[in-house]
Design a protein around this motif. Structure first.
Motif, mmCIF file in Angstrom:
data_model
loop_
_atom_site.group_PDB
_atom_site.id
_atom_site.type_symbol
_atom_site.label_atom_id
_atom_site.label_comp_id
_atom_site.label_asym_id
_atom_site.label_seq_id
_atom_site.Cartn_x
_atom_site.Cartn_y
_atom_site.Cartn_z
ATOM 1 N N PRO A 1 10.020 -13.365 -4.301
ATOM 2 C CA PRO A 1 10.709 -14.238 -5.262
ATOM 3 C C PRO A 1 11.697 -15.126 -4.525
ATOM 4 C CG PRO A 1 11.633 -12.031 -5.343
ATOM 5 C CD PRO A 1 10.472 -11.969 -4.391
ATOM 6 N N ILE A 2 12.142 -16.188 -5.174
ATOM 7 C CA ILE A 2 13.141 -17.076 -4.585
ATOM 8 C C ILE A 2 14.219 -17.369 -5.620
ATOM 9 C CG2 ILE A 2 11.576 -18.137 -2.931
ATOM 10 C CD1 ILE A 2 11.286 -20.492 -4.781
ATOM 11 N N ALA A 3 15.357 -17.809 -5.129
ATOM 12 C CA ALA A 3 16.470 -18.264 -5.978
ATOM 13 C C ALA A 3 16.948 -17.172 -6.934
ATOM 14 C CB ALA A 3 16.059 -19.510 -6.759
ATOM 15 N N ASN A 4 16.815 -15.911 -6.524
ATOM 16 C CA ASN A 4 17.286 -14.778 -7.330
ATOM 17 C C ASN A 4 16.662 -14.745 -8.721
ATOM 18 O OD1 ASN A 4 19.092 -13.817 -5.308
ATOM 19 N ND2 ASN A 4 20.539 -15.436 -5.876
ATOM 20 N N ILE A 5 15.489 -15.310 -8.839
ATOM 21 C CA ILE A 5 14.771 -15.302 -10.116
ATOM 22 C C ILE A 5 13.791 -14.131 -10.107
ATOM 23 C CG2 ILE A 5 13.179 -16.566 -11.592
ATOM 24 C CD1 ILE A 5 14.373 -19.131 -10.502
ATOM 25 N N PRO A 6 13.874 -13.228 -11.088
ATOM 26 C CA PRO A 6 12.953 -12.079 -11.114
ATOM 27 C C PRO A 6 11.495 -12.537 -11.081
ATOM 28 C CG PRO A 6 14.683 -11.835 -12.758
ATOM 29 C CD PRO A 6 14.800 -13.231 -12.236
ATOM 30 N N LEU A 7 10.680 -11.775 -10.377
ATOM 31 C CA LEU A 7 9.271 -12.121 -10.243
ATOM 32 C C LEU A 7 8.513 -11.715 -11.500
ATOM 33 C CD1 LEU A 7 7.296 -13.298 -8.133
ATOM 34 C CD2 LEU A 7 6.806 -10.955 -7.434
ATOM 35 N N GLU A 8 7.968 -12.704 -12.175
ATOM 36 C CA GLU A 8 7.154 -12.463 -13.363
ATOM 37 C C GLU A 8 5.811 -13.150 -13.158
ATOM 38 O OE1 GLU A 8 9.204 -13.692 -16.843
ATOM 39 O OE2 GLU A 8 10.968 -12.427 -16.465
ATOM 40 N N VAL A 9 4.753 -12.372 -13.163
ATOM 41 C CA VAL A 9 3.432 -12.908 -12.853
ATOM 42 C C VAL A 9 2.442 -12.536 -13.951
ATOM 43 C CG1 VAL A 9 1.491 -12.873 -11.243
ATOM 44 C CG2 VAL A 9 3.839 -12.800 -10.369
ATOM 45 N N ARG A 10 1.723 -13.539 -14.432
ATOM 46 C CA ARG A 10 0.549 -13.327 -15.275
ATOM 47 C C ARG A 10 -0.591 -14.147 -14.681
ATOM 48 N NH1 ARG A 10 0.326 -15.564 -19.857
ATOM 49 N NH2 ARG A 10 2.126 -16.956 -19.694
ATOM 50 N N ALA B 1 -17.946 -19.033 -6.430
ATOM 51 C CA ALA B 1 -16.777 -19.793 -6.876
ATOM 52 C C ALA B 1 -15.879 -18.890 -7.699
ATOM 53 C CB ALA B 1 -17.189 -21.012 -7.697
ATOM 54 N N SER B 2 -14.586 -19.129 -7.633
ATOM 55 C CA SER B 2 -13.653 -18.374 -8.474
ATOM 56 C C SER B 2 -12.567 -19.313 -8.966
ATOM 57 C CB SER B 2 -13.039 -17.205 -7.704
ATOM 58 O OG SER B 2 -12.268 -17.654 -6.611
ATOM 59 N N LEU B 3 -12.080 -19.029 -10.172
ATOM 60 C CA LEU B 3 -11.037 -19.819 -10.816
ATOM 61 C C LEU B 3 -9.898 -18.902 -11.207
ATOM 62 C CD1 LEU B 3 -13.212 -21.968 -13.226
ATOM 63 C CD2 LEU B 3 -11.693 -22.932 -11.496
ATOM 64 N N ALA B 4 -8.679 -19.425 -11.174
ATOM 65 C CA ALA B 4 -7.527 -18.632 -11.603
ATOM 66 C C ALA B 4 -6.415 -19.553 -12.060
ATOM 67 C CB ALA B 4 -7.038 -17.728 -10.475
ATOM 68 N N SER B 5 -5.697 -19.120 -13.072
ATOM 69 C CA SER B 5 -4.425 -19.711 -13.457
ATOM 70 C C SER B 5 -3.375 -18.636 -13.258
ATOM 71 C CB SER B 5 -4.441 -20.170 -14.921
ATOM 72 O OG SER B 5 -5.133 -21.388 -15.068
ATOM 73 N N CYS B 6 -2.403 -18.925 -12.401
ATOM 74 C CA CYS B 6 -1.355 -17.960 -12.072
ATOM 75 C C CYS B 6 -0.051 -18.444 -12.699
ATOM 76 C CB CYS B 6 -1.201 -17.832 -10.557
ATOM 77 S SG CYS B 6 -2.731 -17.416 -9.696
ATOM 78 N N PHE B 7 0.450 -17.687 -13.672
ATOM 79 C CA PHE B 7 1.662 -18.072 -14.384
ATOM 80 C C PHE B 7 2.858 -17.425 -13.685
ATOM 81 C CE2 PHE B 7 -1.888 -18.223 -17.244
ATOM 82 C CZ PHE B 7 -1.683 -19.367 -18.018
ATOM 83 N N LEU B 8 3.581 -18.206 -12.908
ATOM 84 C CA LEU B 8 4.793 -17.750 -12.241
ATOM 85 C C LEU B 8 5.686 -18.953 -12.021
ATOM 86 C CD1 LEU B 8 3.919 -16.781 -8.536
ATOM 87 C CD2 LEU B 8 2.382 -18.043 -10.006
ATOM 88 N N LYS B 9 6.979 -18.759 -12.256
ATOM 89 C CA LYS B 9 7.908 -19.884 -12.293
ATOM 90 C C LYS B 9 8.359 -20.301 -10.896
ATOM 91 C CE LYS B 9 12.202 -21.350 -14.529
ATOM 92 N NZ LYS B 9 11.587 -22.498 -15.218
ATOM 93 N N CYS B 10 8.875 -19.350 -10.140
ATOM 94 C CA CYS B 10 9.377 -19.629 -8.797
ATOM 95 C C CYS B 10 8.951 -18.501 -7.873
ATOM 96 C CB CYS B 10 10.905 -19.741 -8.780
ATOM 97 S SG CYS B 10 11.564 -21.151 -9.676
ATOM 98 N N ALA B 11 8.343 -18.841 -6.763
ATOM 99 C CA ALA B 11 7.918 -17.817 -5.803
ATOM 100 C C ALA B 11 7.541 -18.484 -4.496
ATOM 101 C CB ALA B 11 6.745 -17.004 -6.343
ATOM 102 N N ARG B 12 7.550 -17.699 -3.451
ATOM 103 C CA ARG B 12 7.126 -18.166 -2.136
ATOM 104 C C ARG B 12 6.016 -17.239 -1.640
ATOM 105 N NH1 ARG B 12 11.675 -17.780 0.131
ATOM 106 N NH2 ARG B 12 12.343 -19.950 -0.120
ATOM 107 N N ALA B 13 4.944 -17.810 -1.132
ATOM 108 C CA ALA B 13 3.832 -17.032 -0.597
ATOM 109 C C ALA B 13 3.531 -17.485 0.814
ATOM 110 C CB ALA B 13 2.588 -17.170 -1.472
#
Length: 324
Positions: A39-48, A57-69
């Protein structure tokens, strides 16, 4: 007969705080290739996530506000992935670094990267990150040296990209009848064809046009220590100032690109050739005419000396990402 097709959903909402990072990292690694996550900026990691896997082929929608990978050299080595990945941020921005180049992508636009090379990305205030991943070999319209050109951006206004986004959205929503193995293979082929069409369109209309041809020319001629902006510009029929402006449009300069490409080439040779060749020889072949300059810039970029990078084992290699 294939199993009934349905997108797969995941949420970390019910995961204990102490386990959340590990679980979210594993989930995204399964969708995007092996990676580290924080996580970044002290924002809790919330992932859907919402995803679907098809043959090829693969598709994905990753719902996360702020993060570093971060995908490290060891991840590339461990999973051996050689895919092309198209990333599109929605509602925010993503900053991506690969091959020593860093690009910031606005909401709605997209960026193309490779899973065969280390990369980093950082999300800021996004609603989600959409991803299409296909094997590199099926991208039939891509140039042979595509991986060397990455990352590059795709405009949201590109018709082929709009078509791809709508088709991918329909698949992720489960609105297309894919109840048989044949229809699932057909859907995968459609995604592959749309990506190839997109790369072809970008090749003709700008994404892989003159600047990328110039970058490719530079990469192929790194060993010439006299490589200069005037000669490269003359070869491509433009003025030196025009060439400089093209690089400035990507937030860099001609000299910075050449240096990054030479350092990346030297690093690649050191890691692949091991102790069989002298570091000085590798540096000169990458176009460095001054060994002390090579040692200094290598340490500035990667945070360690060339000899330590080559002799430090997997632990040292995993840290070979540009120092910011």
């Amino acid at each position: 007969m294939a199993a009934a097709f349905a997108p797969f959903s995941f949420s970390a909402e019910g995961v204990a705080d102490r386990d959340r990072l590990t679980v979210c990292r594993a989930q995204l690694s399964g969708l995007l290739s092996l990676l580290d996550l924080e996580p970044i900026a002290n924002i809790p990691l919330e992932v859907r996530t919402l995803s679907c896997a098809l043959p090829g082929a693969s598709l994905a929608s990753c719902f996360l506000k702020c993060a570093r990978a971060c995908r490290r050299q060891s991840h590339c080595r461990d999973d051996g992935s050689d895919d092309i990945m198209l990333l599109r941020p929605v509602g925010g921005t993503v900053t991506v670094e690969q091959n020593g180049r860093c690009l910031r992508v606005a909401a709605g636009d997209a960026i193309v990267i490779s899973t065969s090379r280390p990369w980093e990305w950082e999300l800021r205030d996004t609603e989600r990150l959409d991803c299409l991943r296909v094997p590199r070999l099926v991208a039939t319209s891509a140039p042979t040296d595509l991986v060397e050109l990455l990352p590059f951006m795709i405009s949201r206004d590109t018709p082929a990209f709009q078509l791809l986004a709508h088709y991918g959205g329909a698949l992720l929503q489960g609105s297309l009848p894919l109840g048989t193995a044949d229809t699932q293979r057909m859907a995968a082929h459609h995604l592959q064809d749309l990506l190839s069409l997109l790369l072809k369109a970008e090749n003709q209309n700008g994404g892989l046009s003159r600047l990328d041809a110039i970058k490719l020319h530079i990469v192929r001629n790194l060993r010439h220590s006299t490589l200069c902006v005037e000669d490269v510009a003359h070869r491509h029929g433009i003025s030196a100032r025009t060439l400089q402006k093209m690089f400035e449009g990507e937030g860099t300069t001609f000299s910075e690109f050449v240096l990054s490409a030479r350092l990346a080439a030297a690093l690649k040779d050191m890691l692949s050739d091991g102790p069989q060749r002298k570091i000085s020889e590798i540096a000169f072949e990458a176009g460095f005419g001054d060994l002390s300059y090579f040692n200094r810039t290598f340490r500035q970029r990667y945070g360690m000396t060339p000899s330590r990078a080559r002799g430090g084992g997997a632990g040292a290699v995993d840290r070979l990402l540009p120092v910011t």
